[in-house]
Design an enzyme around this catalytic site. Structure first.
Site, PDB file in Angstrom:
ATOM      1  CG  HIS A 258      29.510 -24.852  37.265  1.00  0.00           C
ATOM      2  ND1 HIS A 258      29.745 -26.210  37.284  1.00  0.00           N
ATOM      3  CD2 HIS A 258      28.202 -24.704  37.584  1.00  0.00           C
ATOM      4  CE1 HIS A 258      28.644 -26.846  37.611  1.00  0.00           C
ATOM      5  NE2 HIS A 258      27.686 -25.957  37.798  1.00  0.00           N
ATOM      6  CD  GLU A 259      26.547 -21.389  38.416  1.00  0.00           C
ATOM      7  OE1 GLU A 259      25.546 -21.575  37.698  1.00  0.00           O
ATOM      8  OE2 GLU A 259      26.812 -22.102  39.404  1.00  0.00           O
ATOM      9  CG  HIS A 262      24.336 -24.008  34.447  1.00  0.00           C
ATOM     10  ND1 HIS A 262      23.744 -25.227  34.176  1.00  0.00           N
ATOM     11  CD2 HIS A 262      25.020 -24.172  35.613  1.00  0.00           C
ATOM     12  CE1 HIS A 262      24.046 -26.089  35.141  1.00  0.00           C
ATOM     13  NE2 HIS A 262      24.830 -25.478  36.008  1.00  0.00           N
ATOM     14  CD  GLU A 288      25.840 -29.453  37.119  1.00  0.00           C
ATOM     15  OE1 GLU A 288      26.907 -29.222  37.740  1.00  0.00           O
ATOM     16  OE2 GLU A 288      24.872 -28.658  37.113  1.00  0.00           O
TER      17      GLU A 288
END
Length: 496
Positions: A258-259, A262, A288
């Site tokens: 997830h990170e 980003h 996101e």
């Protein structure tokens, strides 16, 4: 020959140097800062935030902006800079400094209150931050409600009324999907083999996966924190954080994916444009979308685990006895959870609907801060059918309000919608779908670089999605994805 735009760029980058210095010590605050140092750190962040604001709203900057407008070079970029300048000049430096200090102290108070599950000790800080948010909204101005001005900070072009209408449309289908997905998971009762999953092995495996997706460890790193996040400290300096569960290696893995999503976005922005709209992310909803795309559409897919499960077995030998189908059933397990960051795809958006409704009422003055725990529990029962046992697993679980991030939460669901639409569109492109089916994600990343990352924050988020996918943003692809993954008979594989 130097131009007016060159001069404007120089001033913008000077402001970016100061803002990025604040980011460095903010990252340190969330990772390594000793507990007794918070008060001084709050003063440091407050001063740097005020100084960055002074540079961004100075007379010299305004004059350079006007000269660049007269020069008529790069009109879209200059128009974006004008919007940012006009918005920034409506806030006095004193307010910016006060908010930075209140947020820094608020995060410390939140962390302490969460440990003891005592909302009352955090409530005064929330009162302060809520007051600052209302003051900012009044200074920025709005047509319908103050919450619109706060939303615009994170997602240009959306309104509370528009978000509410979207969420009202989504709510019944999301509740149906969630209920059916949970029931199906309970019938199968698939679980990962028992731990322990050593943290050192998790770190090694996570780093291999992040690098395979394209995350550049020469321009970033992964650290440990209580609340996973990604932050950019400057060009070629992107920091990811995660947390580890000794009994479940997928918790940190999906956190890293997830990170890293980003981080891939930040590493894909034009480094030479750092500090300018052309080198910034378009919105939190777009940001996101990148994290959700890599975490969920890639990281929880069959092609991904066809490649990576054998590698995981090398790190965690207890996985040797689980079949791919059983592993995927465990990864796709749906259940109602008190904690948003632990929620699965099928139930996640219900958490966002709850937060949006509460903070909209808070900003409007319809909900008093002291009544937040009771209102939270009531909304949780209505949407998810459970009552949180304490504040730590209820209204104190998220850091966002302690950061002053009122208006932030809706961008998570917007990100889910954008992620599904982007992934579906990319997968339909010649060669990309075929590569995804083989767990080769280089063509997908290249497509995202061209259509999202390289374009910066000059287009509006809606225009960016429409240009990339050929249609305005909708919920169709997200709902279809959830229904296929959680209610369908097989894992979808993109066609080339």
């Amino acid at each position: 020959m130097s131009t007016a735009l060159d001069h404007l760029r120089t001033l913008a980058r000077e402001r970016a140097v100061v803002a990025s210095a604040a980011s460095v010590i903010g990252w340190d605050q969330e990772t390594y800062l000793p507990g007794k140092a918070y008060a001084w750190r709050a003063d440091q962040i407050s001063w740097l935030s005020k100084r960055a604001h002074e540079l961004a709203t100075s007379q010299a900057y305004g004059e350079a902006l006007a000269a660049a407008e007269a020069e008529a070079a790069a009109p879209a970029l200059v128009a974006a800079m004008r919007r940012d300048f006009d918005r920034a000049t409506k806030l006095p430096g004193e307010l910016v400094a006060r908010e930075a200090q209140a947020s820094s102290l608020g995060k410390q108070a939140w962390a302490s209150a969460r440990k003891t599950s005592d909302f009352a000790t955090f409530a005064p800080h929330l009162e302060t931050l809520l007051g600052i948010a209302r003051e900012k909204a009044e200074r920025w101005g709005y047509e319908a409600e103050a919450y619109d001005a706060l939303l615009d900070t994170y997602e240009r072009g959306v309104t509370a009324t528009g978000i509410a209408a979207l969420f009202d449309t989504l709510k019944p289908r999301l509740r149906d999907i969630a209920a059916a997905a949970v029931e199906r998971s309970r019938q199968r009762a698939a679980r990962l083999p028992a731990g322990p999953y050593p943290i050192r092995e998790q770190q090694a495996f996570n780093a291999k996966v992040a690098a395979s997706l394209g995350f550049d460890f020469e321009a970033g790193r992964i650290d440990t924190t209580a609340h996973p996040f990604c932050t950019t400290l400057g060009p070629h300096d992107v920091r990811l954080t995660t947390r580890y569960e000794i009994d479940d290696f997928t918790s940190s893995l999906f956190g890293v994916m997830h990170e890293a999503g980003h981080g891939l976005y930040e590493q894909g922005l034009p480094a030479g444009e750092f500090g300018l709209p052309s080198g910034d992310s378009a919105s939190l909803g777009i940001h996101e979308s990148q994290s959700r795309l890599w975490e969920n559409h890639v990281g929880r897919s069959r092609p991904f685990w066809e490649k990576w499960l054998p590698v995981a077995v090398d790190h965690f030998p207890q996985l040797a006895g689980i079949s791919l189908d059983d592993f995927l059933a465990a990864v796709h397990r749906a259940d109602f959870s008190y904690i948003r960051v632990e929620a699965d795809e099928a139930t996640y958006d219900l958490h966002i609907l709850l937060r949006f409704g509460l903070e909209r009422r808070l900003v409007a003055g319809e909900l008093a801060v002291k009544d937040v725990p009771a209102a939270w529990n009531e909304s949780f029962r209505d949407l998810i059918g459970m009552t949180p046992p304490d504040d730590a697993r209820g209204c104190l679980q998220d850091i966002h309000w302690a950061m002053g991030g009122l208006g932030y939460f809706p961008t998570y669901t917007l990100g889910n919608l954008n992620a599904a639409q982007l992934f579906a569109s990319a997968s339909s492109r010649p060669g990309i779908g075929t590569a995804i089916a083989k767990a080769d994600y280089a063509p997908l990343l290249a497509w995202l670089r061209e259509n999202i990352h390289d374009r910066g924050a000059v287009p509006t988020p809606a225009d960016l999605i429409e240009a990339a996918t050929g249609r305005p943003p909708t919920a169709d692809a997200h709902l279809a994805h959830l229904e296929e993954r959680y209610l369908g008979t097989r894992e979808p594989v993109a066609a080339g």
